[in-house]
Enzyme design. Structure first.
Site, PDB file in Angstrom:
ATOM      1  N   THR A  34       0.823  -1.211   0.000  1.00 54.16           N
ATOM      2  CA  THR A  34       0.000   0.000   0.000  1.00 54.16           C
ATOM      3  C   THR A  34       0.856   1.260   0.000  1.00 54.16           C
ATOM      4  O   THR A  34       0.449   2.297  -0.517  1.00 54.16           O
ATOM      5  CB  THR A  34      -0.950  -0.037   1.221  1.00 54.16           C
ATOM      6  OG1 THR A  34      -1.800  -1.163   1.067  1.00 54.16           O
ATOM      7  CG2 THR A  34      -1.804   1.206   1.325  1.00 54.16           C
ATOM      8  N   TYR A  47      -8.329   1.027  -3.712  1.00 55.42           N
ATOM      9  CA  TYR A  47      -7.017   1.331  -4.282  1.00 55.42           C
ATOM     10  C   TYR A  47      -6.361   0.044  -4.743  1.00 55.42           C
ATOM     11  O   TYR A  47      -6.814  -1.051  -4.415  1.00 55.42           O
ATOM     12  CB  TYR A  47      -6.124   2.061  -3.271  1.00 55.42           C
ATOM     13  CG  TYR A  47      -5.635   1.156  -2.151  1.00 55.42           C
ATOM     14  CD1 TYR A  47      -6.446   0.847  -1.064  1.00 55.42           C
ATOM     15  CD2 TYR A  47      -4.368   0.561  -2.218  1.00 55.42           C
ATOM     16  CE1 TYR A  47      -6.012   0.001  -0.064  1.00 55.42           C
ATOM     17  CE2 TYR A  47      -3.923  -0.292  -1.217  1.00 55.42           C
ATOM     18  CZ  TYR A  47      -4.755  -0.571  -0.140  1.00 55.42           C
ATOM     19  OH  TYR A  47      -4.327  -1.421   0.834  1.00 55.42           O
ATOM     20  N   THR A 113       1.657  -4.452   4.242  1.00 57.78           N
ATOM     21  CA  THR A 113       1.524  -4.771   5.670  1.00 57.78           C
ATOM     22  C   THR A 113       0.919  -6.159   5.924  1.00 57.78           C
ATOM     23  O   THR A 113       1.091  -6.720   6.998  1.00 57.78           O
ATOM     24  CB  THR A 113       0.672  -3.711   6.393  1.00 57.78           C
ATOM     25  OG1 THR A 113      -0.617  -3.682   5.786  1.00 57.78           O
ATOM     26  CG2 THR A 113       1.320  -2.344   6.343  1.00 57.78           C
ATOM     27  N   ASP A 114       0.198  -6.720   4.922  1.00 60.32           N
ATOM     28  CA  ASP A 114      -0.519  -7.988   5.157  1.00 60.32           C
ATOM     29  C   ASP A 114       0.417  -9.116   5.603  1.00 60.32           C
ATOM     30  O   ASP A 114       0.083  -9.903   6.490  1.00 60.32           O
ATOM     31  CB  ASP A 114      -1.250  -8.440   3.881  1.00 60.32           C
ATOM     32  CG  ASP A 114      -2.443  -7.558   3.547  1.00 60.32           C
ATOM     33  OD1 ASP A 114      -2.776  -6.678   4.350  1.00 60.32           O
ATOM     34  OD2 ASP A 114      -3.043  -7.765   2.469  1.00 60.32           O
ATOM     35  N   LYS A 186       0.308  -8.086  12.672  1.00 60.41           N
ATOM     36  CA  LYS A 186      -0.687  -7.123  12.182  1.00 60.41           C
ATOM     37  C   LYS A 186      -1.984  -7.441  12.914  1.00 60.41           C
ATOM     38  O   LYS A 186      -2.471  -8.575  12.861  1.00 60.41           O
ATOM     39  CB  LYS A 186      -0.871  -7.253  10.660  1.00 60.41           C
ATOM     40  CG  LYS A 186      -1.829  -6.204  10.106  1.00 60.41           C
ATOM     41  CD  LYS A 186      -1.921  -6.220   8.575  1.00 60.41           C
ATOM     42  CE  LYS A 186      -2.865  -5.110   8.125  1.00 60.41           C
ATOM     43  NZ  LYS A 186      -2.973  -5.016   6.657  1.00 60.41           N
ATOM     44  N   GLU A 307      -2.252 -30.434  26.800  1.00 60.42           N
ATOM     45  CA  GLU A 307      -3.370 -31.366  26.588  1.00 60.42           C
ATOM     46  C   GLU A 307      -3.029 -32.434  25.554  1.00 60.42           C
ATOM     47  O   GLU A 307      -3.717 -33.438  25.441  1.00 60.42           O
ATOM     48  CB  GLU A 307      -4.612 -30.591  26.152  1.00 60.42           C
ATOM     49  CG  GLU A 307      -5.332 -29.906  27.302  1.00 60.42           C
ATOM     50  CD  GLU A 307      -6.652 -29.303  26.848  1.00 60.42           C
ATOM     51  OE1 GLU A 307      -7.603 -30.062  26.571  1.00 60.42           O
ATOM     52  OE2 GLU A 307      -6.716 -28.068  26.777  1.00 60.42           O
TER      53      GLU A 307
HETATM   54  N1  ASP Z   1      -2.730  -5.596   0.780  1.00 59.42           N
HETATM   55  C1  ASP Z   1      -1.694  -4.625   1.086  1.00 59.42           C
HETATM   56  C2  ASP Z   1      -0.368  -5.353   1.083  1.00 59.42           C
HETATM   57  O1  ASP Z   1      -0.099  -6.066   2.007  1.00 59.42           O
HETATM   58  C3  ASP Z   1      -1.980  -3.965   2.393  1.00 59.42           C
HETATM   59  C4  ASP Z   1      -0.940  -2.984   2.874  1.00 59.42           C
HETATM   60  O2  ASP Z   1       0.137  -2.848   2.361  1.00 59.42           O
HETATM   61  O3  ASP Z   1      -1.252  -2.275   3.863  1.00 59.42           O
HETATM   62  O4  ASP Z   1       0.365  -5.218   0.157  1.00 59.42           O
END
Ligand code: ASP
Length: 350
Positions: A34, A47, A113-114, A186, A307
């Site tokens: 992103t 986006y 971020t994913d 995340k 367990e």
């Molecule tokens: N889907 C995006 C990615 O991981 C989300 C992000 O970058 O925040 O590339």
């Protein structure tokens, strides 16, 4: 003689003043996400990730040039939902080359971020340098109102030039915080304040262009890691099976049929299986497919022999690793050994 002494003094003064202005050499490797995303209108939430290139990212943050001698390269330009083993291997090899052969003082990686936490952990085990390696991304695309990418990139460069960040393993820098590769998760689908430090919290922060470390990373990583990607062109196949009430054994059976090398269970509670899944897991383990128990719970360890009698079935407990990081450690562990006890030791150390 007088002249020679004068010339030597001038040369020395020039050297000193040159070294006083020489800035750390930082390489930015762009992979998309992103932070490189573009929205059709800056007010819309729709986006596409991985659209703008490395030079546009660098040009957007001229303030970085006061901190470091910056250069960049584009490795891939993808949403990190499409991150894969091939890119990980290429990235780890490139970071090692930049730090150990090409004289860079630190590397910043822009990333979606994913799956940022997975890439950070993979690099934490496969980069062999004490120099800072910092991942940064953003939750808002590059042309959004209040885009968070430029500040995160600036802070990541500040961390990459900081002696405080040396020897801490790979770090993520998001929302002014520094998070270590093993703990970072995340936690929120859309907020800018999405990254959390899991069990151990945030390890530091960046403020006014300076990185501050509050607690040192104590687990094994980077220079003390036994794992190496230098001779690898593929990774062992490891899948994750998600646990739930009345769970179907079909996904686990599908991995067995596809001859996966290992399976991680994102189990319920302390890494527990639904009974039908357990039966397939026992058979899989007996056929040489390593089973690692982890948990779908967002916090707390998956303990050995609680367990589930791991000693009896030769299962491995992921301890502090969530399923997606337990998968990475299992892939790398299987490049070294197929002995379940040795693999369990890796989970204690890394
Ligand atoms: N889907 C995006 C990615 O991981 C989300 C992000 O970058 O925040 O590339």
């Amino acid at each position: 003689m007088k002249h020679i002494k004068l010339l030597a003094a001038i040369a020395l003064a020039l050297c000193i003043s040159f070294s006083a202005v020489a800035k750390p050499k930082i390489r930015i490797i762009a992979t998309g996400g992103t932070i490189a995303g573009v929205s059709s209108t800056s007010a819309s939430s729709a986006y596409t990730a991985g659209q703008v290139g490395i030079q546009t990212l660098i040009d957007a943050v001229p303030q970085m040039l006061y901190l470091a001698d910056i250069s960049g390269e584009q490795l891939v330009n993808i949403g990190s939902q499409d991150m894969n083993d091939e890119v990980w291997l290429k990235l780890a090899k490139r970071v090692n080359q930049l730090l150990n052969e090409e004289g860079y003082d630190g590397v910043v990686i822009t990333h979606g971020t994913d799956t940022m936490e997975e890439t950070a952990y993979f690099l934490n085990l496969t980069v062999h340098s004490e120099k800072p390696v910092i991942l940064a991304g953003s939750m808002r695309p590059s042309n959004a109102i209040s885009a968070d990418g430029p500040a995160n990139l600036y802070n990541a460069v500040a961390a990459a030039v900081s002696p405080a960040c040396k020897g801490q393993g790979v770090l993520c820098c998001m929302n002014n915080q520094l998070l270590d590769a093993k703990s970072v998760i995340k936690s929120h689908t859309i907020d800018c304040d999405t990254f959390e430090g899991g069990h151990y919290g945030v390890i530091g922060y960046v403020y006014n262009g300076e990185a501050h470390i509050l607690q040192k990373v104590t687990t094994k990583h980077t220079v003390s890691s036994v794992f190496s990607v230098e001779k690898l062109d593929r990774l062992p196949k490891v899948g994750i099976v998600y646990g739930y009430a009345n769970c179907s054994p079909l996904p686990m059976q599908a991995f067995v049929d596809a001859q996966y090398d290992g399976i991680v269970l994102a189990g319920v509670g302390d890494g527990n299986f639904y009974k039908d899944v357990f039966d397939v897991a026992v058979k899989a383990q007996n056929s040489g497919i390593q089973i690692v128990r982890s948990s779908r719970c967002p916090s707390g360890p998956t303990c050995l022999n609680s367990e589930v009698d791991d000693d009896k079935y030769h299962f491995v407990a992921s301890l502090d690793l969530n399923p997606q990081k337990a998968r990475i450690l299992l892939m790398l562990a299987l490049t070294k050994t197929h002995d379940w006890q040795e693999i369990q030791e890796f989970y204690k150390e890394y």
